[in-house]
Design an enzyme around this catalytic site. Structure first.
Site, short mmCIF file in Angstrom:
data_model
loop_
_atom_site.label_atom_id
_atom_site.label_comp_id
_atom_site.label_asym_id
_atom_site.label_seq_id
_atom_site.Cartn_x
_atom_site.Cartn_y
_atom_site.Cartn_z
NE ARG A 69 -15.49 -11.48 -3.48
CZ ARG A 69 -16.75 -10.54 -4.03
NH1 ARG A 69 -17.73 -11.47 -4.18
NH2 ARG A 69 -16.75 -9.41 -4.37
CE1 TYR A 197 -8.52 -14.04 -5.35
CE2 TYR A 197 -10.80 -14.31 -4.74
CZ TYR A 197 -9.94 -13.62 -4.92
OH TYR A 197 -10.08 -12.10 -4.46
CE LYS A 206 -14.96 -10.01 1.07
NZ LYS A 206 -15.25 -8.62 1.54
CG HIS A 226 -18.32 -5.54 2.36
ND1 HIS A 226 -18.57 -5.30 0.98
CD2 HIS A 226 -17.05 -5.87 2.42
CE1 HIS A 226 -17.26 -5.54 0.27
NE2 HIS A 226 -16.39 -5.99 1.10
CB SER A 248 -15.25 -4.48 -4.93
OG SER A 248 -15.74 -5.64 -4.33
CB CYS A 250 -15.52 2.30 -3.79
SG CYS A 250 -16.80 2.04 -5.22
CG ASP A 277 -13.33 -6.66 3.54
OD1 ASP A 277 -13.85 -6.02 2.40
OD2 ASP A 277 -13.24 -8.09 3.11
NE ARG A 371 -8.06 -9.49 -3.84
CZ ARG A 371 -9.15 -8.87 -3.42
NH1 ARG A 371 -8.93 -8.50 -2.13
NH2 ARG A 371 -10.29 -8.81 -4.13
C1 OXD Z 1 -13.90 -8.46 -1.77
C2 OXD Z 1 -12.65 -8.37 -0.94
O1 OXD Z 1 -13.89 -9.01 -2.87
O2 OXD Z 1 -12.61 -7.85 0.22
O3 OXD Z 1 -14.81 -7.58 -1.36
O4 OXD Z 1 -11.86 -9.29 -1.15
MN MN Z 2 -14.42 -6.89 0.62
#
Ligand code: OXD
Ligand code: MN
Length: 588
Positions: A69, A197, A206, A226, A248, A250, A277, A371
Site C-alpha cells: 500500500r 498491488y 481497504k 480494522h 499491521s 501484530c 481484518d 501474500r
Molecule cells: C493491511 C492488510 O495492510 O490487511 O492492513 O493488508
Molecule cells: Mn489490514
C-alpha cells in the site's frame, strides 16, 4: 446484466473516459472465472502451480516497484480540507478528478474493461453494501472473486438503488510517479491508477470496506473497523464473540485463527474465525452491537505463516488460492516463503522472477509483504455464522499493539468512554535498534490511522456517540499487549494459542464472573486469574510482572499523548482530553 439506470449512466461516463477496447460483465459464474484464469495463464500474468499438491492455485508477481500500500499516494478528497483531517492526505475533488481524468483518458483503448459488481457482506444482509469495480486487470477480477461476493447476486442485492460505491481502477503503466489511490467519500467513489498491488487495487477491501465505509458508518450510525472477529466456544457449547483491532504485523490473522492450548482443547474449548481484518458493526434490534465480516476471503501476509504459527491459515492456502510475490519452487512447482519451514528450495525463482537458491542466497526469496488470497471457506475453523446476514453479537472489543514495555498483558477500560480513550491512543513500536535504543512509538488510533476516511477527531466523537446509543448493552473494552520483552529483548509471553488464556479472563469479565484489581490505567486481572495450567515456562511471578503498571513509563506516555492529541485541535472530543487529565491525575 442490469437495468439500474444509476449504474448504466455511470458506466457510460466511465467508458467515455477510459475508452475500452472491450467490455466484459463479471457474472460470478465458475465458467467465466476459469476462462479468465486460462487467459491470464496464457499471457504469463499467472503461473499454474502443481495441481495435485495445490489444486486451483496460481502464482502472480507484481512489478518490483509495486509491492505494498502507498500511504503517501493515498488521498481523501473531501470537499473541505478540514473534513479529511490531520491524518490523511487531501486534495480538492475537482482538482483530483481533473488530474486523474488525464491519466485515465483512453487508458483502456487496447484493453478489456471488466465490470465487477460485488457485495461487501453476505448477500441478503441488511448490513451489506454493494460496489462496482471497473478494472483492466484479470488478477484483480480473480482476487475480488475470492475476497468478495461478485456477480449477479450482488446486482440483485443492489436492485434499482443508487447506493453503490463507484470504483475505477487501471494498472495503466504501473508508473510510480503517477500512482494515485483516491477516495471521494461524498461521491461514493474510488479512483485507483498505476498500481497492481492488492491493497491499492482490490477496491472492496481497504478503500471501500474501511475508508469509504468508515465515512458511511459515521453518516448512517454504524462502524467500519480494522478488526478481526472471533468466537470462543466454552465446554457448555456457548459462544462469545470478540472483535479486536491491531496494527499491521501484530498477529491479527494468527489471533483470529488461534488453536486453543491442549488443556483448553481437552475441556472442550473451540475458537471460530468470523473475520481476520475488517468488521462492520451495527446496533441490532436487541440493542447490542452485531458484527459482520464484509469480506469472503483472506488476503494474508505469507512470510512467517507455518504449521506452528498458524496451521489454519496455512491449510486455507492449500487450494483455490492466489499467491503473490512468494518463492516459486521449481522442483515440485509449489511455493515457499521465509518462515514456512527450515528447508528452502535450491532450484527456485524469487519474487522478482530471478533464479534463486535458498541454501546459498543471502537475499530473501519472498517479498516480506508477499501474500496469499484464500477463500474463507477453506479455513478449518471458519465460523458457522460466517455468512449469517445478522452477523454475530460482540461481547468485547479488544485493542492491542506492540509495546516492549509500558502496556501490560491485559487491562479493561473503566467504561466505554475510557475505552474510546484507550483505542484513540493505541500505539505500536518499531523494533528496537540493535544499539539498545528504545523502539519508536507510532500512534495508530484503533489501528485505523491509514484507513479512516474522514477527520479522526470526528471519528472519535462517532465512537463516543455509538457508546451512548448502546448504553449498558455496549461491549466491554480491553487492551492487550502480547509483546512485552525482557532485558535481552526476548518476548516474555508465549503468545499464539496461549493468548486464549487472556481471552478467557476477558470473557469472564464480560460475564461478570470474575473480579479485577483497579489500577491507574483501568482494571487488571489478579495474576492467579490467568490460567497457567499446562504452561510450564510461565510462572505466576512472570504474569505479575507482565501485568505491572510502571507509573514513570505511563507518565512519559501521557506526555506523548498530549503531543499527539494536539494535532486534532478543537475537533478532539472534550471527553477524551478529560480522560487524559484523569489518567495523569491517577498516575501522579
Ligand atoms: C493491511 C492488510 O495492510 O490487511 O492492513 O493488508
Ligand atoms: Mn489490514
Amino acid at each position: 446484466m442490469t437495468s439500474n439506470q444509476n449504474v448504466l449512466r455511470w458506466l457510460e461516463e466511465m467508458k467515455a473516459l477510459v475508452k475500452p477496447m472491450n467490455v466484459v460483465w463479471i457474472d460470478g459464474s465458475r465458467e467465466q472465472m476459469e476462462d479468465l484464469k486460462k487467459q491470464a495463464l496464457s499471457t504469463g500474468e499467472l503461473e499454474e502451480l502443481n495441481q495435485e499438491l495445490l489444486p486451483g492455485c496460481v502464482l502472480h508477481r507484481t512489478a518490483v516497484n509495486d509491492v505494498a500500500r502507498v500511504e503517501h499516494r493515498t488521498f481523501i478528497c473531501s470537499r473541505k480540507k478540514e473534513d479529511a483531517g490531520p491524518t490523511n492526505n487531501w486534495e480538492d475533488p475537482q482538482v483530483m478528478y481533473e488530474k486523474l481524468s488525464k491519466l485515465f483518458n483512453g487508458v483502456m483503448h487496447d484493453r478489456t474493461m471488466y465490470i465487477i459488481p460485488y457485495s461487501m457482506g453476505p448477500i441478503g444482509s441488511p448490513y451489506s453494501k454493494v460496489g462496482i469495480e471497473l478494472t483492466d486487470s484479470i488478477y484483480v477480477v480473480l482476487n475480488m472473486d475470492i475476497m468478495t461476493r461478485v456477480g449477479k447476486d450482488a446486482l440483485g442485492q443492489l436492485g434499482d438503488s443508487n447506493d453503490f460505491v463507484r470504483g475505477l481502477h487501471s494498472k495503466a503503466d504501473i508508473d510510480e510517479e503517477n500512482r494515485y489511490i483516491c477516495h471521494f467519500p461524498e461521491d461514493n467513489a474510488i479512483w485507483s491508477i498505476n498500481s497492481g498491488y492488492g491493497g491499492n487495487v482490490l477496491l472492496g477491501k481497504k478503500c471501500f470496506a474501511l475508508r469509504i465505509a468508515s465515512y458511511q458508518g459515521w453518516k448512517e450510525g454504524w462502524m467500519a473497523e480494522h478488526m478481526l472477529i472471533l468466537g470462543i466456544q466454552n465446554p457448555k457449547g456457548e459462544i462469545k464473540y470478540v472483535a479486536a483491532a491491531f496494527p499491521s504485523a501484530c498477529g491479527k490473522t494468527n489471533l483470529a485463527m488461534l488453536i486453543p492450548p491442549e488443556v483448553y482443547e481437552k475441556k472442550g474449548y473451540k475458537v471460530w474465525t468470523v473475520g481476520d481484518d475488517i468488521a462492520w458493526m451495527n446496533i441490532g434490534k436487541d440493542g447490542r452491537l452485531w458484527a459482520i465480516n464484509p469480506e469472503s476471503g483472506f488476503f494474508g501476509v505469507a512470510p512467517g505463516t507455518n504449521m506452528k504459527s498458524n496451521p489454519n491459515a496455512l491449510i486455507s492456502t492449500q487450494k483455490n488460492t492466489i499467491f503473490t510475490n512468494v518463492v516459486h519452487n521449481l522442483d515440485n512447482n509449489t511455493v515457499w516463503w521465509e518462515g514456512l519451514d527450515k528447508n528452502p528450495p535450491e532450484n527456485a525463482v524469487d519474487w522478482k522472477g530471478n533464479p534463486w537458491n535458498g541454501k546459498t542466497s543471502d537475499v530473501k526469496g519472498a517479498h516480506p509483504n508477499s501474500r496469499f488470497t484464500a477463500p474463507a471457506i477453506n479455513c478449518p475453523c471458519i465460523s458457522s455464522e460466517f455468512s449469517n446476514p445478522a452477523g454475530v453479537p460482540i461481547s468485547a472489543i479488544i485493542f492491542g499493539g506492540r509495546r516492549a514495555k509500558t502496556a501490560p498483558l491485559v487491562y479493561q477500560a473503566r467504561d466505554w468512554e475510557h475505552g474510546v480513550f484507550v483505542g484513540s491512543v493505541m500505539a505500536s513500536e518499531t523494533t528496537a535498534a540493535a544499539a539498545g535504543a528504545v523502539g519508536v512509538v507510532r500512534r495508530d488510533p484503533m489501528a485505523m490511522l491509514p484507513f479512516c476516511g474522514y477527520h479522526m477527531g470526528d471519528y472519535f466523537q462517532h465512537w463516543l456517540d455509538m457508546g451512548k446509543k448502546l448504553g449498558d448493552k455496549a461491549p466491554k473494552i480491553f487492551n492487550v499487549n502480547w509483546f512485552r520483552t525482557d532485558d535481552e529483548g526476548h518476548f516474555i509471553w508465549p503468545g499464539f494459542g496461549e493468548n486464549l488464556r487472556v481471552l478467557d479472563w476477558i470473557i469472564q469479565r464480560c460475564e461478570d464472573s470474575v473480579d479485577a484489581v483497579e489500577t491507574p490505567i483501568g482494571y487488571g486481572p489478579k495474576p492467579e486469574q490467568i490460567n497457567l495450567d499446562g504452561l510450564d515456562d510461565v510462572t505466576m511471578e512472570t504474569v505479575a510482572g507482565l501485568l505491572d503498571v510502571d507509573k514513570k513509563l505511563w507518565l512519559e506516555d501521557v506526555a506523548a499523548i498530549k503531543e499527539f492529541y494536539a494535532k486534532f485541535g478543537d475537533r478532539l472530543p472534550k471527553e477524551l482530553s478529560d480522560e487524559l487529565v484523569a489518567l495523569e491525575k491517577r498516575l501522579s
